[in-house]
Design an enzyme around this catalytic site. Structure first.
Site, short mmCIF file in Angstrom:
data_model
loop_
_atom_site.label_atom_id
_atom_site.label_comp_id
_atom_site.label_asym_id
_atom_site.label_seq_id
_atom_site.Cartn_x
_atom_site.Cartn_y
_atom_site.Cartn_z
N LYS A 240 40.74 43.64 48.87
CA LYS A 240 40.83 42.18 48.89
C LYS A 240 41.63 41.74 50.12
O LYS A 240 42.59 42.40 50.48
CB LYS A 240 41.54 41.70 47.62
N THR B 26 41.59 46.06 40.60
CA THR B 26 42.97 46.02 41.07
C THR B 26 43.12 46.66 42.45
O THR B 26 42.34 47.55 42.83
CB THR B 26 43.89 46.76 40.08
N SER B 27 44.13 46.21 43.18
CA SER B 27 44.44 46.80 44.49
C SER B 27 45.35 48.02 44.34
O SER B 27 45.66 48.69 45.34
CB SER B 27 45.12 45.76 45.39
N ASP C 124 41.76 40.75 37.80
CA ASP C 124 42.83 41.45 38.49
C ASP C 124 43.79 41.95 37.41
O ASP C 124 43.73 41.48 36.26
CB ASP C 124 43.54 40.48 39.44
N ASP D 194 45.62 35.95 40.31
CA ASP D 194 46.86 35.21 40.55
C ASP D 194 47.19 35.09 42.02
O ASP D 194 48.09 34.35 42.38
CB ASP D 194 48.04 35.92 39.84
N ASP E 158 47.75 43.22 37.89
CA ASP E 158 49.14 42.78 38.05
C ASP E 158 49.21 41.30 38.38
O ASP E 158 48.61 40.84 39.35
CB ASP E 158 49.81 43.60 39.16
#
Length: 216
Positions: A137, A106-107, A11, A162, A13
């Site tokens: 996700k 990443t989202s 991931d 995270d 961030d």
């Protein structure tokens, strides 16, 4: 504990970089512009989800596309205000890996992800973003796609996350999970291994792949 893998999936961030100050600034302004209260935000899950999903939970359907474009604009512009920095261990871990053995999942939108990564000097060979998938996700699709792009069996991948939704996505993809307690408490994270940040890990590249272990 030593984890054996062929590919590492990160991931961004909260895992590789911290953008919390930027996120707080930009989403606070965005919420004010759209008349969203703190109570509104409290009722939806935020961390690890796409902006489109968050906006869809908070706003009428006919305003979502415009609202998503607005938050992307705010966050990309805020990168220049020092809105992103590397988290401990990021540089050492990535520098130790062959370029074809890792990807970022990443989202964030591609435009935002690339702006943040460029600001800290990270240039992944493979980058999976919100635009690349139909389900974000905690659905496993983003991580399954990353494994496919790298040509690696999902069972031989390790996910670094995270956020609980990201860890859920990794588990659903059949991958080993490593949780970083950078934005959530360790007891809130369900993973095969939980550490403070990437700096707490040792990464060794071998002929058979990559070995990950917690530093003593």
């Amino acid at each position: 504990m030593t984890i054996q893998a062929e590919a590492l999936l990160f991931d961004n961030d909260g895992t590789l970089v911290s953008s919390l100050d930027s996120v707080n600034r930009c989403w606070t302004q965005w919420a004010q512009e759209y008349g969203i209260t703190a109570e509104d935000f409290a009722r939806v899950a935020l961390h690890g989800r796409t902006a489109a999903e968050i906006a869809a939970d908070l706003l009428p359907a006919d305003t979502v596309a415009r609202a998503v474009a607005r938050i992307e604009h705010l966050e990309v512009a805020d990168v220049a205000n020092g809105g992103v920095h590397l988290l401990p261990g990021t540089r050492a871990v990535l520098d130790a890996l062959p370029a074809d053995r890792w990807a970022i999942v990443t989202s964030a939108t591609r435009r935002l992800a690339e702006a943040r990564l460029e600001a800290v000097g990270i240039l992944p060979k493979k980058l999976i973003t919100a635009e690349d998938v139909t389900r974000g996700k905690p659905d496993p699709e983003p991580y399954v796609l990353a494994a496919r792009e790298l040509g690696v069996d999902p069972a031989r991948c390790v996910v670094f996350e995270d956020a609980p939704v990201g860890l859920a996505a990794g588990r659903a993809a059949g991958m080993t999970t490593v949780a970083l307690a950078t934005t959530h408490r360790a007891d809130e994270l369900d993973a095969d291994l939980v550490v403070e940040h990437l700096g707490a890990l040792s990464v060794l590249v071998t002929d058979g792949g990559v070995e990950i272990s917690a530093r003593p």
